[in-house]
Design a protein around this motif. Structure first.
Motif, PDB file in Angstrom:
ATOM      1  N   UNK A   1       0.874  -0.997  -0.191  1.00 33.53           N
ATOM      2  CA  UNK A   1       0.007   0.098   0.149  1.00 33.53           C
ATOM      3  C   UNK A   1       0.840   1.217   0.072  1.00 33.53           C
ATOM      4  N   UNK A   2       0.372   2.327   0.033  1.00 38.32           N
ATOM      5  CA  UNK A   2       0.850   3.560  -0.169  1.00 38.32           C
ATOM      6  C   UNK A   2       1.734   4.119   1.051  1.00 38.32           C
ATOM      7  N   UNK A   3       1.171   3.876   2.114  1.00 35.44           N
ATOM      8  CA  UNK A   3       1.979   4.264   3.503  1.00 35.44           C
ATOM      9  C   UNK A   3       3.061   3.613   3.478  1.00 35.44           C
ATOM     10  N   UNK A   4       3.223   2.276   3.490  1.00 34.44           N
ATOM     11  CA  UNK A   4       4.488   1.380   3.373  1.00 34.44           C
ATOM     12  C   UNK A   4       5.619   2.448   2.548  1.00 34.44           C
ATOM     13  N   UNK A   5       5.099   2.636   1.110  1.00 38.03           N
ATOM     14  CA  UNK A   5       6.023   3.330   0.280  1.00 38.03           C
ATOM     15  C   UNK A   5       6.591   4.623   0.917  1.00 38.03           C
ATOM     16  N   UNK A   6       5.538   5.424   1.583  1.00 38.13           N
ATOM     17  CA  UNK A   6       5.875   6.662   2.003  1.00 38.13           C
ATOM     18  C   UNK A   6       6.965   6.631   3.156  1.00 38.13           C
ATOM     19  N   UNK A   7       6.717   5.715   4.428  1.00 41.16           N
ATOM     20  CA  UNK A   7       7.571   5.584   5.269  1.00 41.16           C
ATOM     21  C   UNK A   7       8.833   5.127   4.595  1.00 41.16           C
ATOM     22  N   UNK A   8       8.930   4.077   3.873  1.00 45.66           N
ATOM     23  CA  UNK A   8      10.314   3.432   3.290  1.00 45.66           C
ATOM     24  C   UNK A   8      11.142   4.427   2.717  1.00 45.66           C
ATOM     25  N   UNK A   9      10.247   5.248   1.894  1.00 45.30           N
ATOM     26  CA  UNK A   9      11.027   6.339   1.065  1.00 45.30           C
ATOM     27  C   UNK A   9      11.837   7.139   2.157  1.00 45.30           C
ATOM     28  N   UNK A  10      11.066   7.554   3.362  1.00 46.60           N
ATOM     29  CA  UNK A  10      11.854   8.370   4.154  1.00 46.60           C
ATOM     30  C   UNK A  10      13.115   7.594   4.914  1.00 46.60           C
ATOM     31  N   UNK A  11      12.615   6.193   5.055  1.00 40.99           N
ATOM     32  CA  UNK A  11      13.799   5.226   5.721  1.00 40.99           C
ATOM     33  C   UNK A  11      14.888   5.199   4.801  1.00 40.99           C
ATOM     34  N   UNK A  12      14.739   5.167   3.328  1.00 41.11           N
ATOM     35  CA  UNK A  12      16.047   5.009   2.591  1.00 41.11           C
ATOM     36  C   UNK A  12      16.616   6.402   2.669  1.00 41.11           C
ATOM     37  N   UNK A  13      16.062   7.547   2.841  1.00 41.01           N
ATOM     38  CA  UNK A  13      16.990   8.676   3.187  1.00 41.01           C
ATOM     39  C   UNK A  13      17.557   8.673   4.380  1.00 41.01           C
ATOM     40  N   UNK A  14      17.169   8.252   5.497  1.00 39.01           N
ATOM     41  CA  UNK A  14      17.757   8.050   7.035  1.00 39.01           C
ATOM     42  C   UNK A  14      18.955   7.018   6.579  1.00 39.01           C
ATOM     43  N   UNK A  15      18.655   6.117   5.931  1.00 42.85           N
ATOM     44  CA  UNK A  15      19.792   5.015   5.568  1.00 42.85           C
ATOM     45  C   UNK A  15      20.973   5.745   4.742  1.00 42.85           C
TER      46      UNK A  15
END
Length: 416
Positions: free
Chosen positions: A76-90
């Protein structure tokens, strides 16, 4: 005093001095206790807010497929939203735990043939495109064919997505003839980036650029209120929905998160739309109009209301997701040169308002974002009429990913 007495006194003296030497001072005792307490924290307090919130989300939801309070894994979209942020943290920290969290999501939901679990292309649901951003991130790193095949499926959906008579993508097949502000964030950043990185036919790429820009042109045409500059949540070309104005087709109110999605869509699409494309300058113009309108209704705390222009009405509240989205939009747009420097102050004020009013930290260090609208939409069953009472009556909860994701993104942009 005989020799035995002297020996006893010597032993007593040695024992006393050893006790004194071993006894900690008040300061060393405090320091030791503080260090011990710090070591027990689930989320260390000496990290930046972006990392603290990401770690908190990972602690609350160990499997990214279960984000958004789900009982079963889903795409779903919420997963993509949070994981896009997670990628930037990484990318900022280099800590493998963040990459592992992202990878585990795609690994769980995409099988060896590239089939995406819980996803149906036939639903033609723009929300489902958002997690494609995860694949755009992972495929260059892994070169796993299944991720490329899954991306191709999402691109196929964009090619077959039903449209309004003037070319606007329906938000979902079950919402015919409707464009929602949400949809531009869900689909267009993936659509344009996939075209740029994976389609070889230059004419086809240019056509997709044109289609992406058209979505923003149509939203400006149909959904923007000329008097305030604010944008209505939804537009129904058929004007058949109960929520649709019979003259304009617009829903009746300005919902902060819908406009937050739209703002983020603009700054993220501009990352991939070539400057020489005529649509680039148009979207920058739309972004400046948007920023002025949004700033005009900013609360003195720095935050924004759920129904953004009606802060004085009973039941309205300062809402976290829209506030975080606007903060991210303004901060990124200033850093990219799309908005004047004055909007940096708007973003900083908003961010401080979030920290002061909506963030709480538990004893173990977990960070909470409070006052997030859980969900809001239009139509459906039970029917959502888009009224003021509807928007302020939807569930409010802490740590909804539609708020925590944008908060992480805003924190990264402001380096806070």
């Amino acid at each position: 005093m005989d020799r035995t007495d002297f020996a006893r006194l010597g032993l007593l003296f040695l024992l006393f001095t050893s006790i004194i030497a071993c006894k900690p001072t008040d300061e060393s005792s405090k320091s030791s206790a503080t260090a011990s307490k710090s070591a027990e924290l689930t989320v260390p307090k000496d990290l930046k807010w972006s990392e603290r919130m990401m770690l908190s989300e990972m602690e609350r939801v160990p499997k990214a497929s279960m984000l958004d309070f789900q009982e079963k894994p889903r795409w779903s979209y919420t997963n993509g939203l949070v994981l896009s942020a997670c990628a930037k943290v990484y990318e900022q920290t280099g800590k493998e735990q963040y990459y592992d969290y992202i990878y585990a999501y795609a690994d769980e939901l995409i099988d060896s043939t590239g089939t995406i679990e819980t996803y149906k292309l036939s639903n033609q649901n723009l929300d489902m495109i958002k997690s494609g951003d995860v694949l755009l991130y992972l495929y260059p790193k892994t070169k796993e064919e299944r991720f490329l095949l899954a991306m191709q499926t999402l691109d196929d959906q964009m090619e077959s997505q039903p449209k309004t008579s003037d070319g606007g993508y329906w938000h979902k097949k079950v919402y015919p003839y409707q464009m929602w502000l949400d949809g531009l964030y869900m689909a267009e950043p993936f659509h344009i980036r996939y075209a740029q990185e994976y389609i070889d036919d230059e004419a086809e790429v240019q056509q997709i650029y044109d289609d992406v820009v058209l979505q923003f042109d149509l939203i400006q045409k149909h959904s923007r209120d000329e008097e305030t500059g604010l944008l209505y949540h939804g537009w129904d070309e058929s004007k058949e929905q109960q929520w649709a104005n019979k003259e304009t087709g617009n829903s009746p109110h300005f919902w902060s998160r819908a406009m937050g999605w739209y703002g983020m869509a603009m700054v993220d699409v501009l990352d991939f739309l070539p400057e020489e494309h005529p649509g680039h300058a148009r979207i920058v113009t739309y972004l400046n109009q948007f920023a002025e309108a949004i700033t005009n209704v900013q609360h003195e705390s720095g935050l924004w209301y759920q129904v953004i222009d009606q802060g004085d009405r009973d039941g309205n509240y300062l809402e976290a997701s829209g506030s975080s989205m606007f903060t991210y939009t303004f901060a990124k747009a200033v850093s990219k040169g799309y908005l004047p420097e004055k909007y940096e102050d708007v973003a900083q004020k908003a961010y401080q308002g979030i920290i002061n009013n909506l963030i709480t930290v538990e004893e173990n260090g977990l960070v909470n974002l409070n006052q997030v609208c859980g969900v809001a939409g239009l139509g459906g069953n039970p029917y959502r009429d888009g009224s003021y009472e509807y928007y302020v009556g939807e569930i409010i909860r802490p740590n909804d990913p539609k708020g925590t994701g944008p908060f992480i993104l805003a924190s990264l942009e402001l380096n806070r």
